[in-house]
Design a protein around this motif. Structure first.
Motif, short mmCIF file in Angstrom:
data_model
loop_
_atom_site.label_atom_id
_atom_site.label_comp_id
_atom_site.label_asym_id
_atom_site.label_seq_id
_atom_site.Cartn_x
_atom_site.Cartn_y
_atom_site.Cartn_z
N ARG A 1 -12.98 49.62 -16.91
CA ARG A 1 -11.96 48.61 -16.67
C ARG A 1 -12.34 47.33 -17.41
O ARG A 1 -13.48 46.88 -17.33
N LYS A 2 -11.37 46.75 -18.10
CA LYS A 2 -11.66 45.58 -18.92
C LYS A 2 -10.85 44.36 -18.49
O LYS A 2 -9.70 44.48 -18.07
N PHE A 3 -11.46 43.22 -18.64
CA PHE A 3 -10.84 41.95 -18.30
C PHE A 3 -9.68 41.64 -19.25
O PHE A 3 -9.78 41.86 -20.46
N VAL A 4 -8.60 41.10 -18.67
CA VAL A 4 -7.44 40.68 -19.46
C VAL A 4 -7.22 39.17 -19.34
O VAL A 4 -7.16 38.45 -20.33
N ALA A 5 -7.09 38.70 -18.09
CA ALA A 5 -6.77 37.29 -17.89
C ALA A 5 -7.19 36.89 -16.48
O ALA A 5 -7.27 37.73 -15.58
N ALA A 6 -7.44 35.59 -16.30
CA ALA A 6 -7.80 35.06 -14.99
C ALA A 6 -7.16 33.71 -14.79
O ALA A 6 -6.86 32.99 -15.76
N ILE A 7 -6.98 33.36 -13.51
CA ILE A 7 -6.37 32.08 -13.18
C ILE A 7 -7.05 31.53 -11.94
O ILE A 7 -7.36 32.28 -11.01
N SER A 8 -7.31 30.23 -11.95
CA SER A 8 -7.95 29.60 -10.81
C SER A 8 -6.99 29.55 -9.62
O SER A 8 -5.78 29.77 -9.77
N ARG A 9 -7.53 29.22 -8.47
CA ARG A 9 -6.71 29.28 -7.27
C ARG A 9 -5.56 28.28 -7.30
O ARG A 9 -4.51 28.53 -6.72
N SER A 10 -5.77 27.18 -7.97
CA SER A 10 -4.71 26.17 -8.08
C SER A 10 -3.72 26.49 -9.20
O SER A 10 -2.64 25.91 -9.27
N GLY A 11 -4.13 27.37 -10.11
CA GLY A 11 -3.32 27.65 -11.28
C GLY A 11 -3.59 26.72 -12.44
O GLY A 11 -3.03 26.89 -13.53
N GLY A 12 -4.48 25.77 -12.23
CA GLY A 12 -4.71 24.78 -13.27
C GLY A 12 -5.55 25.25 -14.43
O GLY A 12 -5.48 24.70 -15.53
N ASN A 13 -6.35 26.28 -14.20
CA ASN A 13 -7.21 26.82 -15.26
C ASN A 13 -6.91 28.29 -15.48
O ASN A 13 -6.76 29.05 -14.52
N THR A 14 -6.83 28.67 -16.73
CA THR A 14 -6.63 30.06 -17.10
C THR A 14 -7.62 30.46 -18.18
O THR A 14 -8.17 29.60 -18.88
N TYR A 15 -7.82 31.76 -18.31
CA TYR A 15 -8.79 32.28 -19.28
C TYR A 15 -8.34 33.66 -19.70
O TYR A 15 -7.83 34.42 -18.88
N TYR A 16 -8.49 33.96 -21.01
CA TYR A 16 -7.97 35.21 -21.55
C TYR A 16 -9.01 35.94 -22.39
O TYR A 16 -9.86 35.33 -23.04
N ALA A 17 -8.87 37.25 -22.39
CA ALA A 17 -9.64 38.05 -23.34
C ALA A 17 -9.12 37.75 -24.74
O ALA A 17 -7.94 37.48 -24.93
N ASP A 18 -10.00 37.81 -25.71
CA ASP A 18 -9.61 37.52 -27.09
C ASP A 18 -8.47 38.43 -27.56
O ASP A 18 -7.61 38.01 -28.33
N SER A 19 -8.46 39.65 -27.08
CA SER A 19 -7.48 40.64 -27.53
C SER A 19 -6.06 40.31 -27.11
O SER A 19 -5.10 40.84 -27.69
N VAL A 20 -5.90 39.45 -26.12
CA VAL A 20 -4.55 39.13 -25.62
C VAL A 20 -4.20 37.66 -25.77
O VAL A 20 -3.06 37.26 -25.50
N LYS A 21 -5.15 36.86 -26.20
CA LYS A 21 -4.93 35.43 -26.31
C LYS A 21 -3.77 35.14 -27.26
O LYS A 21 -3.68 35.71 -28.34
N GLY A 22 -2.86 34.28 -26.80
CA GLY A 22 -1.70 33.94 -27.61
C GLY A 22 -0.52 34.86 -27.39
O GLY A 22 0.60 34.53 -27.83
N ARG A 23 -0.74 35.99 -26.73
CA ARG A 23 0.35 36.94 -26.47
C ARG A 23 0.65 37.07 -24.98
O ARG A 23 1.79 37.28 -24.60
#
Length: 127
Positions: free
Chosen positions: A45-67
């Motif tokens: 299983r691979k990471f795709v995206a994450a979001i903080s509890r407030s929604g203020g911070n997000t983070y993406y795998a390079d393979s999906v960034k921008g899409r």
């Protein structure tokens, strides 16, 4: 008990868009950071995206960034993954996950960090 239920998967042509959702229950949703992962048969299983509890911070795998874009609606106890410009290599079962977060801005990209998982929803991108 805690339940995470994904929905919105399906079949889409390459270049198309799809939005998957994850509805949470049995937890105080606003206290949990959320993540999206994906898995194809025979692979980890691979990471795709994450979001903080407030929604203020997000983070993406390079393979999906921008899409792909992750978002959440704490009033609806739901996290979303908007997927644009889909490619055949995005084909996988997509899982959402939740992890209690003491810090509002934290997000997590590793599977061991997460406490709760959904059952997954299949996304298939045809070429």
């Amino acid at each position: 008990q805690v339940q995470l239920v994904e929905s919105g998967g399906g079949l889409v042509q390459a270049g198309g868009s799809l939005r998957v959702s994850c509805a949470a229950s049995g937890l105080t949703f606003g206290s949990y950071a959320m993540g999206w992962f994906r898995q194809v048969p025979g692979k980890e299983r691979k990471f795709v995206a994450a979001i903080s509890r407030s929604g203020g911070n997000t983070y993406y795998a390079d393979s999906v960034k921008g899409r792909f874009t992750v978002s959440r609606d704490n009033a609806k106890n739901t996290v979303y993954l908007q997927m644009n410009s889909l490619k055949p290599e995005d084909t996988a079962v997509y899982y959402c996950a939740a992890r209690y977060s003491a810090h509002g801005g934290s997000y997590y990209s590793s599977t061991p960090n997460y406490e709760y998982w959904g059952q997954g929803t299949q996304v298939t991108v045809s070429s």
